[in-house]
Design an enzyme around this catalytic site. Structure first.
Site, PDB file in Angstrom:
ATOM      1  N   CYS A 120       0.688  -1.154   0.251  1.00 54.31           N
ATOM      2  CA  CYS A 120       0.427  -0.151  -0.125  1.00 54.31           C
ATOM      3  C   CYS A 120       0.817   1.606  -0.061  1.00 54.31           C
ATOM      4  CB  CYS A 120      -1.146  -0.222   1.168  1.00 54.31           C
ATOM      5  SG  CYS A 120      -2.073  -1.390   1.114  1.00 54.31           S
ATOM      6  N   HIS A 253      -2.837   7.094   4.666  1.00 54.98           N
ATOM      7  CA  HIS A 253      -3.204   5.942   4.324  1.00 54.98           C
ATOM      8  C   HIS A 253      -4.246   5.510   4.627  1.00 54.98           C
ATOM      9  CE1 HIS A 253      -3.871   2.080   1.764  1.00 54.98           C
ATOM     10  NE2 HIS A 253      -3.131   2.104   3.054  1.00 54.98           N
ATOM     11  N   ASN A 283      -9.776   0.112   1.635  1.00 49.37           N
ATOM     12  CA  ASN A 283      -8.571   0.280   1.426  1.00 49.37           C
ATOM     13  C   ASN A 283      -7.994   0.590   0.028  1.00 49.37           C
ATOM     14  OD1 ASN A 283      -5.542   0.176   0.643  1.00 49.37           O
ATOM     15  ND2 ASN A 283      -5.691  -0.875   3.250  1.00 49.37           N
TER      16      ASN A 283
HETATM   17  C1  LIG Z   1      -8.872  -5.968  10.874  1.00 46.95           C
HETATM   18  C2  LIG Z   1      -9.395  -4.876  12.231  1.00 46.95           C
HETATM   19  C3  LIG Z   1     -10.775  -3.660  11.356  1.00 46.95           C
HETATM   20  C4  LIG Z   1     -10.489  -5.786  12.935  1.00 46.95           C
HETATM   21  O1  LIG Z   1     -10.313  -5.303  14.470  1.00 46.95           O
HETATM   22  P1  LIG Z   1     -10.195  -5.675  15.672  1.00 46.95           P
HETATM   23  O2  LIG Z   1     -11.259  -4.865  16.765  1.00 46.95           O
HETATM   24  O3  LIG Z   1      -8.520  -5.780  15.714  1.00 46.95           O
HETATM   25  O4  LIG Z   1     -10.989  -7.167  15.240  1.00 46.95           O
HETATM   26  P2  LIG Z   1     -10.009  -8.534  15.898  1.00 46.95           P
HETATM   27  O5  LIG Z   1      -9.838  -8.428  14.978  1.00 46.95           O
HETATM   28  O6  LIG Z   1     -10.047  -8.541  17.576  1.00 46.95           O
HETATM   29  O7  LIG Z   1     -11.832  -8.571  16.428  1.00 46.95           O
HETATM   30  C5  LIG Z   1     -12.749  -8.821  17.413  1.00 46.95           C
HETATM   31  C6  LIG Z   1     -13.664  -9.956  16.871  1.00 46.95           C
HETATM   32  O8  LIG Z   1     -14.889  -9.526  15.595  1.00 46.95           O
HETATM   33  C7  LIG Z   1     -14.741 -10.320  14.969  1.00 46.95           C
HETATM   34  N1  LIG Z   1     -14.316 -10.579  13.489  1.00 46.95           N
HETATM   35  C8  LIG Z   1     -13.180  -9.786  13.268  1.00 46.95           C
HETATM   36  N2  LIG Z   1     -13.468  -9.564  11.516  1.00 46.95           N
HETATM   37  C9  LIG Z   1     -14.646  -9.240  11.403  1.00 46.95           C
HETATM   38  C10 LIG Z   1     -16.398  -9.202  10.639  1.00 46.95           C
HETATM   39  N3  LIG Z   1     -15.541  -8.560   9.003  1.00 46.95           N
HETATM   40  N4  LIG Z   1     -17.408  -8.822  10.994  1.00 46.95           N
HETATM   41  C11 LIG Z   1     -17.851  -9.361  12.360  1.00 46.95           C
HETATM   42  N5  LIG Z   1     -16.980 -10.042  12.884  1.00 46.95           N
HETATM   43  C12 LIG Z   1     -15.053  -9.802  12.858  1.00 46.95           C
HETATM   44  C13 LIG Z   1     -12.683 -11.115  15.162  1.00 46.95           C
HETATM   45  O9  LIG Z   1     -13.802 -13.679  14.936  1.00 46.95           O
HETATM   46  C14 LIG Z   1     -13.201 -11.570  16.641  1.00 46.95           C
HETATM   47  O10 LIG Z   1     -13.925 -12.318  17.520  1.00 46.95           O
HETATM   48  P3  LIG Z   1     -13.231 -13.351  18.942  1.00 46.95           P
HETATM   49  O11 LIG Z   1     -13.680 -11.937  19.536  1.00 46.95           O
HETATM   50  O12 LIG Z   1     -15.031 -13.921  18.429  1.00 46.95           O
HETATM   51  O13 LIG Z   1     -12.588 -13.563  18.171  1.00 46.95           O
HETATM   52  C15 LIG Z   1      -7.665  -4.389  12.407  1.00 46.95           C
HETATM   53  O14 LIG Z   1      -7.487  -5.347  13.364  1.00 46.95           O
HETATM   54  C16 LIG Z   1      -7.523  -3.424  11.494  1.00 46.95           C
HETATM   55  O15 LIG Z   1      -7.413  -2.478  10.743  1.00 46.95           O
HETATM   56  N6  LIG Z   1      -6.411  -4.320  11.341  1.00 46.95           N
HETATM   57  C17 LIG Z   1      -4.987  -3.048  10.065  1.00 46.95           C
HETATM   58  C18 LIG Z   1      -5.275  -4.069   8.680  1.00 46.95           C
HETATM   59  C19 LIG Z   1      -5.159  -3.064   7.450  1.00 46.95           C
HETATM   60  O16 LIG Z   1      -5.107  -1.477   7.807  1.00 46.95           O
HETATM   61  N7  LIG Z   1      -4.808  -3.464   6.733  1.00 46.95           N
HETATM   62  C20 LIG Z   1      -3.756  -3.261   5.979  1.00 46.95           C
HETATM   63  C21 LIG Z   1      -2.725  -2.671   6.631  1.00 46.95           C
HETATM   64  S1  LIG Z   1      -1.937  -1.383   4.213  1.00 46.95           S
END
Ligand SMILES: CC(C)(COP(=O)(O)OP(=O)(O)OC[C@H]1O[C@@H](n2cnc3c(N)ncnc32)[C@H](O)[C@@H]1OP(=O)(O)O)[C@@H](O)C(=O)NCCC(=O)NCCS
Length: 332
Positions: A120, A253, A283
């Protein structure tokens, strides 16, 4: 790497263009494919909808109209361009490069053309390269495109990734200017963290069961992102002798609204100076920052004299910032 632009070799953005696919995919539509909800996606990411390419659409189909718009904005024709860099992780194919296809379609027969891969952060790397080629006198007019069709490499059964990404491309023209323009760049990479956001089986390394889809450790990438967005921006501002209070427009970003908010608060940039369009596009990887620039221009936020800070981060893991004194007058 970190460096300030040379006083006597000023290079700036003189044209801007963008293109996203027609098809809008809402959070509700996604919840038909994976177990998720509009509420979860909005709360955790700030994303409301994203654009997804049609089956027959490849990166060059988005890159080309974005490039044409940027050229028209700069008042240039394709043959006047002598360098084309396309930042992407989803080129039409491994070779020929998408840049070579774009060069051909634009009639840029004198241009050196190549794709660049830095996740990215690709657009930030490509901007730095374009600047370097012009400042060194190797090229006169560069076209820098950032774009991705990430929908092609997502696992559409994986809710942890599929809700985050969208497709789109943006393009800029770089030319020498008498004053202003780029002030400096900071770029970095940490391959040790690479497996937190990767596409196993997409190259010469053989994997037993590669699947060839984006795989991500969201929590680790979140921590990485919030750290490097702040560190990269602070390092560059200090290197260029610019105070954060002087930044008029901040273009981070567009990965996740929570990441953007975190970085903005930590840096101390007032929210009204921050460009956000992740709600509409998700994104878009290498397309993210040029699409945000194009939006900011349409909104009249990019004015000649404005100090604009851009910071990207992504797979690699990589990050990069650029600081520019905007020289282009806002389009009417
Ligand atoms: C991916 C992201 C949004 C997840 O948010 P988070 O608050 O960290 O959520 P978690 O991964 O802790 O998951 C929380 C819960 O939601 C669930 N979950 C994950 N994706 C889900 C979705 N799309 N819909 C519903 N529930 C979801 C998980 O399974 C987890 O459930 P559990 O508590 O029963 O295990 C966040 O980690 C993020 O933005 N990370 C950066 C990713 C990124 O920007 N990547 C590209 C970089 S260029």
């Amino acid at each position: 790497m970190i460096g300030a632009a040379q006083e006597d070799r000023r290079v700036s953005i003189t044209g801007l263009g963008s293109r996203v696919p027609e098809r809008v995919v809402s959070n509700d539509e996604l919840s038909q494919y994976v177990e998720t909800s509009d509420e979860w996606i909005r709360e955790r990411t700030g994303i409301r909808e994203r654009r997804i390419a049609a089956p027959e659409e490849a990166l060059s189909d988005l890159a080309l109209p974005a490039a044409r718009e940027a050229l028209a904005d700069a008042g240039l024709e394709g043959p006047e361009i002598d360098l084309i860099i396309v930042a992407t992780v989803t080129p039409d194919m491994a070779f020929p490069s998408t840049a070579a296809l774009v060069a051909d379609a634009l009639g840029a027969r004198e241009a050196g053309a190549y794709d660049l891969s830095a996740g990215c952060t690709g657009f930030m790397y490509a901007l730095a390269q374009g600047y370097g080629m012009l400042a060194a006198g190797l090229a006169k007019r560069a076209l820098v495109v950032g774009g991705d069709v990430l929908s092609r490499i997502l696992d559409w059964t994986d809710r942890s990734t599929v809700v985050l990404f969208g497709d789109g491309a943006g393009a800029v023209v770089l030319e020498a200017v008498p004053a202003g323009g780029f002030l400096g760049f900071e770029l970095g990479a940490d391959g040790a963290g690479g497996a937190n956001l990767w596409l196993p089986g997409s190259g010469s390394r053989i994997f037993e069961d590669p699947e060839r889809h984006v795989k991500m450790n969201g929590r680790e990438v979140f921590k990485f992102a919030t750290r490097v967005l702040v560190q990269s921006a602070e390092a560059l501002l200090e290197h260029c002798g610019v105070a954060v209070a002087d930044v008029d427009v901040y273009v981070p970003h567009q990965a996740n609204l929570r990441i953007i908010d975190h970085a903005t608060k930590k840096l101390g940039i007032p929210s009204e100076r921050v460009v956000v369009n992740v709600d509409r596009y998700g994104n878009t990887s290498s397309g993210s920052i040029p699409l945000a620039l194009a939006d900011a221009e349409v909104d009249g936020r990019l004015r000649a004299g404005s100090l604009v800070l851009m910071t990207g981060m992504g797979a690699g893991l990589t990050w990069g910032s650029a600081l520019i004194r905007w020289t282009k007058e806002t389009a009417a």
